[in-house]
Write an enzyme that holds these catalytic residues in place. Structure first.
Site, PDB file in Angstrom:
ATOM      1  N   GLU A  57     -28.562 -46.074 -30.525  1.00  0.00           N
ATOM      2  CA  GLU A  57     -27.742 -45.039 -30.928  1.00  0.00           C
ATOM      3  C   GLU A  57     -27.964 -44.811 -32.461  1.00  0.00           C
ATOM      4  O   GLU A  57     -28.039 -45.575 -33.486  1.00  0.00           O
ATOM      5  CB  GLU A  57     -26.358 -45.224 -30.765  1.00  0.00           C
ATOM      6  CG  GLU A  57     -25.418 -44.010 -31.183  1.00  0.00           C
ATOM      7  CD  GLU A  57     -24.210 -44.134 -30.950  1.00  0.00           C
ATOM      8  OE1 GLU A  57     -23.475 -43.147 -31.159  1.00  0.00           O
ATOM      9  OE2 GLU A  57     -23.663 -45.149 -30.718  1.00  0.00           O
ATOM     10  N   GLU A  85     -26.864 -47.049 -38.479  1.00  0.00           N
ATOM     11  CA  GLU A  85     -26.008 -46.305 -39.281  1.00  0.00           C
ATOM     12  C   GLU A  85     -25.855 -46.754 -40.700  1.00  0.00           C
ATOM     13  O   GLU A  85     -26.522 -47.946 -40.992  1.00  0.00           O
ATOM     14  CB  GLU A  85     -24.575 -46.449 -38.803  1.00  0.00           C
ATOM     15  CG  GLU A  85     -23.469 -45.603 -39.573  1.00  0.00           C
ATOM     16  CD  GLU A  85     -23.562 -44.078 -39.781  1.00  0.00           C
ATOM     17  OE1 GLU A  85     -23.740 -43.706 -40.556  1.00  0.00           O
ATOM     18  OE2 GLU A  85     -23.635 -43.512 -38.750  1.00  0.00           O
ATOM     19  N   ASP A 144     -26.028 -34.751 -38.725  1.00  0.00           N
ATOM     20  CA  ASP A 144     -25.705 -33.749 -39.886  1.00  0.00           C
ATOM     21  C   ASP A 144     -26.485 -32.603 -39.379  1.00  0.00           C
ATOM     22  O   ASP A 144     -27.915 -32.576 -39.606  1.00  0.00           O
ATOM     23  CB  ASP A 144     -26.071 -34.321 -40.844  1.00  0.00           C
ATOM     24  CG  ASP A 144     -25.447 -33.598 -42.399  1.00  0.00           C
ATOM     25  OD1 ASP A 144     -25.514 -32.457 -42.324  1.00  0.00           O
ATOM     26  OD2 ASP A 144     -25.384 -34.449 -43.360  1.00  0.00           O
ATOM     27  N   LYS A 171     -27.352 -25.130 -44.581  1.00  0.00           N
ATOM     28  CA  LYS A 171     -27.997 -24.280 -45.381  1.00  0.00           C
ATOM     29  C   LYS A 171     -29.395 -24.200 -44.961  1.00  0.00           C
ATOM     30  O   LYS A 171     -30.034 -25.403 -44.769  1.00  0.00           O
ATOM     31  CB  LYS A 171     -27.926 -24.682 -46.865  1.00  0.00           C
ATOM     32  CG  LYS A 171     -26.350 -24.490 -47.330  1.00  0.00           C
ATOM     33  CD  LYS A 171     -26.011 -25.071 -48.843  1.00  0.00           C
ATOM     34  CE  LYS A 171     -24.700 -24.603 -49.081  1.00  0.00           C
ATOM     35  NZ  LYS A 171     -24.508 -25.066 -50.563  1.00  0.00           N
ATOM     36  N   ASP A 227     -22.545 -29.513 -32.186  1.00  0.00           N
ATOM     37  CA  ASP A 227     -21.585 -28.527 -32.127  1.00  0.00           C
ATOM     38  C   ASP A 227     -22.106 -27.355 -32.885  1.00  0.00           C
ATOM     39  O   ASP A 227     -21.499 -26.455 -33.179  1.00  0.00           O
ATOM     40  CB  ASP A 227     -20.240 -29.105 -32.488  1.00  0.00           C
ATOM     41  CG  ASP A 227     -20.132 -29.436 -33.907  1.00  0.00           C
ATOM     42  OD1 ASP A 227     -20.993 -30.071 -34.256  1.00  0.00           O
ATOM     43  OD2 ASP A 227     -19.096 -29.253 -34.259  1.00  0.00           O
ATOM     44  N   LYS A 241     -12.475 -37.626 -31.493  1.00  0.00           N
ATOM     45  CA  LYS A 241     -11.551 -36.588 -32.188  1.00  0.00           C
ATOM     46  C   LYS A 241     -12.531 -35.396 -32.894  1.00  0.00           C
ATOM     47  O   LYS A 241     -12.110 -34.437 -33.245  1.00  0.00           O
ATOM     48  CB  LYS A 241     -10.902 -37.420 -33.311  1.00  0.00           C
ATOM     49  CG  LYS A 241      -9.791 -38.207 -32.864  1.00  0.00           C
ATOM     50  CD  LYS A 241      -9.138 -39.111 -33.858  1.00  0.00           C
ATOM     51  CE  LYS A 241      -8.008 -39.999 -33.178  1.00  0.00           C
ATOM     52  NZ  LYS A 241      -7.396 -40.703 -34.458  1.00  0.00           N
ATOM     53  N   PHE A 242     -13.743 -35.787 -33.274  1.00  0.00           N
ATOM     54  CA  PHE A 242     -14.384 -34.682 -33.930  1.00  0.00           C
ATOM     55  C   PHE A 242     -14.951 -33.688 -32.963  1.00  0.00           C
ATOM     56  O   PHE A 242     -14.937 -32.530 -33.304  1.00  0.00           O
ATOM     57  CB  PHE A 242     -16.078 -35.787 -34.236  1.00  0.00           C
ATOM     58  CG  PHE A 242     -16.954 -34.772 -34.915  1.00  0.00           C
ATOM     59  CD1 PHE A 242     -17.078 -34.302 -36.248  1.00  0.00           C
ATOM     60  CD2 PHE A 242     -17.883 -34.027 -33.943  1.00  0.00           C
ATOM     61  CE1 PHE A 242     -17.865 -33.542 -36.878  1.00  0.00           C
ATOM     62  CE2 PHE A 242     -19.006 -33.184 -34.539  1.00  0.00           C
ATOM     63  CZ  PHE A 242     -18.888 -32.917 -35.903  1.00  0.00           C
TER      64      PHE A 242
END
Length: 230
Positions: A60, A85, A135, A139, A171, A211-212
């Site tokens: 992951e 991470e 991420d 822009k 998303d 939750k995100f």
């Protein structure tokens, strides 16, 4: 001729741990975690030694605050889940969650997952790669920082075993479309059975609702899943 330096898809910030996170880090990081840089220097990653067993290996990339990763590890005891991470509080939180759940099939590496894939992970050795909500770098001038680019898709595809999967979720509509275009163009990857005619895969039950993601839905952002098979 040297190739141009790769632009990382993340920004490294100084991280402050809570008291509980620091305690978990001090006690358990050496047991469950390590650094990508150390693995790169060693030039190898021994999954069987790291997990203490041989099992399908899932990578992951970007475990964030850890809730989704911890839930998936607990729900999939038959796989070895390796989370990479850069965000130390998230890794510390993940340690706390796995200790609370009694999970033993999860290990963590701190650092750049692309470096790990390039220099350490053997071709054909992964049974799956998951990239959830990377991420989006919204822009336009920052789009070059996005993780999912043609070079990344080719690298991941080369590290997947035949029949293994790459699962992406975001998303951010425009980034989702870029992901689909990039992966469709990679010769080693093919849309997984069950993918809709529009290229999106129905949200799988095994990906926990975080939750995100709940917040994204409240704010009117559609979450798209993409699954590709090597």
């Amino acid at each position: 001729m040297d190739r141009p330096a790769r632009i990382p898809s993340f920004v490294q910030h100084r991280n402050r741990l809570t008291e509980g996170q620091q305690r978990a880090w001090d006690e358990w990081w050496s047991v469950y975690g390590g650094d990508v840089a150390d693995a790169v220097r060693a030039g190898t990653f021994d999954a069987a030694a790291t997990f203490g067993r041989t099992a399908p290996l899932i990578l992951e990339i970007g475990s964030g605050s850890g809730e989704s990763t911890a839930a998936m590890a607990a729900a999939e005891p038959g796989v070895n889940l390796l989370a990479v991470e850069v965000y130390e509080p998230g890794l510390a939180r993940l340690i706390m969650l796995m200790r609370a759940d009694g999970t033993e099939n999860l290990r963590m590496l701190r650092g750049d997952a692309v470096e790990l894939l390039e220099h350490v992970v053997a071709p054909g050795s992964l049974d799956g790669v998951r990239v959830y909500f990377p991420d989006p770098w919204p822009k336009r001038r920052h789009h070059k920082r996005r993780l999912v680019q043609p070079e990344f898709a080719a690298l991941v595809a080369s590290r997947l075993a035949p029949g293994a999967t790459l699962h992406l979720a975001t998303d951010w509509e425009e980034y989702a479309e870029q992901m689909r275009e990039v992966c469709d163009a990679e010769p080693l990857l093919h849309r997984a059975p069950g993918t809709g005619a529009d290229g999106w895969y129905p949200r799988p039950d095994f990906r926990p609702l975080t939750k995100f993601e709940q917040r994204a839905k409240v704010e009117g952002r559609v979450v798209h899943d993409l699954i590709y098979v090597r």
